[in-house]
Motif scaffolding. Sequence first.
Motif, PDB file in Angstrom:
ATOM      1  N   LEU A 143       0.838  -1.204   0.000  1.00  0.00           N
ATOM      2  CA  LEU A 143       0.000   0.000   0.000  1.00  0.00           C
ATOM      3  C   LEU A 143       0.871   1.252   0.000  1.00  0.00           C
ATOM      4  CD1 LEU A 143      -2.762   1.326   0.117  1.00  0.00           C
ATOM      5  CD2 LEU A 143      -2.702   1.125   2.615  1.00  0.00           C
ATOM      6  N   GLY A 144       1.920   1.249   0.814  1.00  0.00           N
ATOM      7  CA  GLY A 144       2.834   2.388   0.817  1.00  0.00           C
ATOM      8  C   GLY A 144       3.499   2.582  -0.533  1.00  0.00           C
ATOM      9  N   GLY A 145       3.902   1.480  -1.166  1.00  0.00           N
ATOM     10  CA  GLY A 145       4.504   1.567  -2.494  1.00  0.00           C
ATOM     11  C   GLY A 145       3.527   2.086  -3.533  1.00  0.00           C
ATOM     12  N   LEU A 146       2.264   1.633  -3.446  1.00  0.00           N
ATOM     13  CA  LEU A 146       1.239   2.111  -4.376  1.00  0.00           C
ATOM     14  C   LEU A 146       1.005   3.606  -4.206  1.00  0.00           C
ATOM     15  CD1 LEU A 146      -0.967   1.543  -6.481  1.00  0.00           C
ATOM     16  CD2 LEU A 146      -2.513   0.970  -4.598  1.00  0.00           C
ATOM     17  N   MET A 147       0.943   4.064  -2.956  1.00  0.00           N
ATOM     18  CA  MET A 147       0.781   5.507  -2.709  1.00  0.00           C
ATOM     19  C   MET A 147       1.929   6.289  -3.323  1.00  0.00           C
ATOM     20  SD  MET A 147      -0.467   5.456   1.279  1.00  0.00           S
ATOM     21  CE  MET A 147      -0.151   7.227   1.436  1.00  0.00           C
ATOM     22  N   LEU A 148       3.143   5.770  -3.178  1.00  0.00           N
ATOM     23  CA  LEU A 148       4.324   6.453  -3.718  1.00  0.00           C
ATOM     24  C   LEU A 148       4.266   6.522  -5.237  1.00  0.00           C
ATOM     25  CD1 LEU A 148       6.915   7.781  -2.721  1.00  0.00           C
ATOM     26  CD2 LEU A 148       8.051   5.560  -2.893  1.00  0.00           C
ATOM     27  N   VAL A 149       3.846   5.431  -5.869  1.00  0.00           N
ATOM     28  CA  VAL A 149       3.724   5.412  -7.331  1.00  0.00           C
ATOM     29  C   VAL A 149       2.682   6.422  -7.794  1.00  0.00           C
ATOM     30  CG1 VAL A 149       2.969   4.024  -9.296  1.00  0.00           C
ATOM     31  CG2 VAL A 149       4.517   3.036  -7.608  1.00  0.00           C
ATOM     32  N   LEU A 150       1.543   6.460  -7.108  1.00  0.00           N
ATOM     33  CA  LEU A 150       0.457   7.362  -7.520  1.00  0.00           C
ATOM     34  C   LEU A 150       0.856   8.830  -7.403  1.00  0.00           C
ATOM     35  CD1 LEU A 150      -2.682   5.586  -6.011  1.00  0.00           C
ATOM     36  CD2 LEU A 150      -2.025   5.738  -8.416  1.00  0.00           C
ATOM     37  N   VAL A 151       1.471   9.206  -6.282  1.00  0.00           N
ATOM     38  CA  VAL A 151       1.795  10.624  -6.095  1.00  0.00           C
ATOM     39  C   VAL A 151       2.934  11.080  -6.999  1.00  0.00           C
ATOM     40  CG1 VAL A 151       0.987  10.618  -3.702  1.00  0.00           C
ATOM     41  CG2 VAL A 151       3.413  10.229  -4.178  1.00  0.00           C
ATOM     42  N   THR A 152       3.729  10.148  -7.508  1.00  0.00           N
ATOM     43  CA  THR A 152       4.798  10.528  -8.435  1.00  0.00           C
ATOM     44  C   THR A 152       4.370  10.427  -9.897  1.00  0.00           C
ATOM     45  OG1 THR A 152       5.703   8.282  -8.290  1.00  0.00           O
ATOM     46  CG2 THR A 152       6.682   9.949  -6.861  1.00  0.00           C
ATOM     47  N   ALA A 153       3.337   9.633 -10.168  1.00  0.00           N
ATOM     48  CA  ALA A 153       2.899   9.453 -11.558  1.00  0.00           C
ATOM     49  C   ALA A 153       1.801  10.443 -11.957  1.00  0.00           C
ATOM     50  CB  ALA A 153       2.401   8.025 -11.763  1.00  0.00           C
ATOM     51  N   VAL A 154       0.838  10.658 -11.070  1.00  0.00           N
ATOM     52  CA  VAL A 154      -0.323  11.478 -11.427  1.00  0.00           C
ATOM     53  C   VAL A 154       0.052  12.916 -11.810  1.00  0.00           C
ATOM     54  CG1 VAL A 154      -2.452  12.499 -10.525  1.00  0.00           C
ATOM     55  CG2 VAL A 154      -1.959  10.075 -10.110  1.00  0.00           C
ATOM     56  N   PRO A 155       0.947  13.615 -11.092  1.00  0.00           N
ATOM     57  CA  PRO A 155       1.231  15.014 -11.466  1.00  0.00           C
ATOM     58  C   PRO A 155       1.811  15.196 -12.865  1.00  0.00           C
ATOM     59  CG  PRO A 155       1.977  14.582  -9.232  1.00  0.00           C
ATOM     60  CD  PRO A 155       1.624  13.248  -9.834  1.00  0.00           C
ATOM     61  N   VAL A 156       2.502  14.198 -13.400  1.00  0.00           N
ATOM     62  CA  VAL A 156       3.122  14.367 -14.719  1.00  0.00           C
ATOM     63  C   VAL A 156       2.203  13.923 -15.855  1.00  0.00           C
ATOM     64  CG1 VAL A 156       5.441  14.105 -13.766  1.00  0.00           C
ATOM     65  CG2 VAL A 156       4.248  12.099 -14.653  1.00  0.00           C
ATOM     66  N   LEU A 157       1.131  13.232 -15.539  1.00  0.00           N
ATOM     67  CA  LEU A 157       0.255  12.711 -16.593  1.00  0.00           C
ATOM     68  C   LEU A 157      -0.395  13.802 -17.441  1.00  0.00           C
ATOM     69  CD1 LEU A 157      -1.495   9.635 -14.915  1.00  0.00           C
ATOM     70  CD2 LEU A 157       0.252   9.651 -16.701  1.00  0.00           C
ATOM     71  N   PRO A 158      -0.952  14.892 -16.850  1.00  0.00           N
ATOM     72  CA  PRO A 158      -1.581  15.911 -17.712  1.00  0.00           C
ATOM     73  C   PRO A 158      -0.625  16.465 -18.766  1.00  0.00           C
ATOM     74  CG  PRO A 158      -2.177  16.266 -15.414  1.00  0.00           C
ATOM     75  CD  PRO A 158      -1.116  15.210 -15.420  1.00  0.00           C
TER      76      PRO A 158
END
Length: 305
Positions: A143-158
């Motif tokens: 879960l911690g790893g998933l949170m880390l992936v999401l917060v680093t991936a989502v901002p660059v997607l737009p």
Amino acid sequence: MLIDPLVPRTFGGWFGRVFGLCRREFGRLATLAAGPVVVTAAYLVALNAVRQSPEQLRQRFAEAAATSPTGAVGPGAAFEIVFGRMLPIMLIFVVLLLVAGALYEGAGFFLVLRRAVDQPTSTGAALGFAVPRILPFIGWTLLGGLMLVLVTAVPVLPGILLHIGPLVAVGALAATALGVLVGVTVFSSLFGVVLLDRAGISRCRELIRGRFVATCGRMLVAALIYLGYSIAAGLIVSGVAAVIGAGLVTAILQAVVMIPALVFQVAVNLVTYAELRNREKRAVSTRTLAAELISSPAMAVRASS
């Protein structure tokens, strides 16, 4: 005033306790690390057995293109060609490595804490402590790893989706800041929280409150040391592989050089967690943490065995 063996008061104390723990307990932690090391070696050997050479990959891509109506290889077919043989092995060994890592971390915490308060214990007792915490350990780590992936991936997607360079740059900066925030908040204390507090990520947020900057500095130093060792070890393994080729010996060497990094990992996690617990409540000491290891009757029975 007695000096606590694991609870530091300053950055220098943190640094000294981390490396002091590595020095004192290297042999015992290295023995416990045999689990993840053996699994890693087996994984590398299995992966080398099914890995395709560049010539084989080119041939399979050519055959796929020849049978395709468009003459091109689609993403799905390309993924199957490259990873089809390796994917089952990778999935199996990911599970095995998660289990072996949880056992090692839990047993390492138990062994070091008991010895730090002059309460010798056995490897069997240390593993007995770790076994009931395997599933919570794996679950919270994922879960911690998933949170880390999401917060680093989502901002660059737009920016990526809209093909706007400046937006990608802004997103990358935001992703870096969020990655540091989440990574330090969660992983500076998660293993101790799961193993001793029997809690999860919300407890990590409580412990880091008011100590983020200091803890971030400690984690940055630990990351740089870990990275430097990984690069040096990688160069050694690459040099050996260049001489004798990729095979059993290289796979074993690549796994064995993990041992100092695994010992360092336990030392950093335990000393950082101990510091955060003490900062939260001054009465908390190494003896407090050691007592929490056997806070249940079942653990008390295992510890005395």
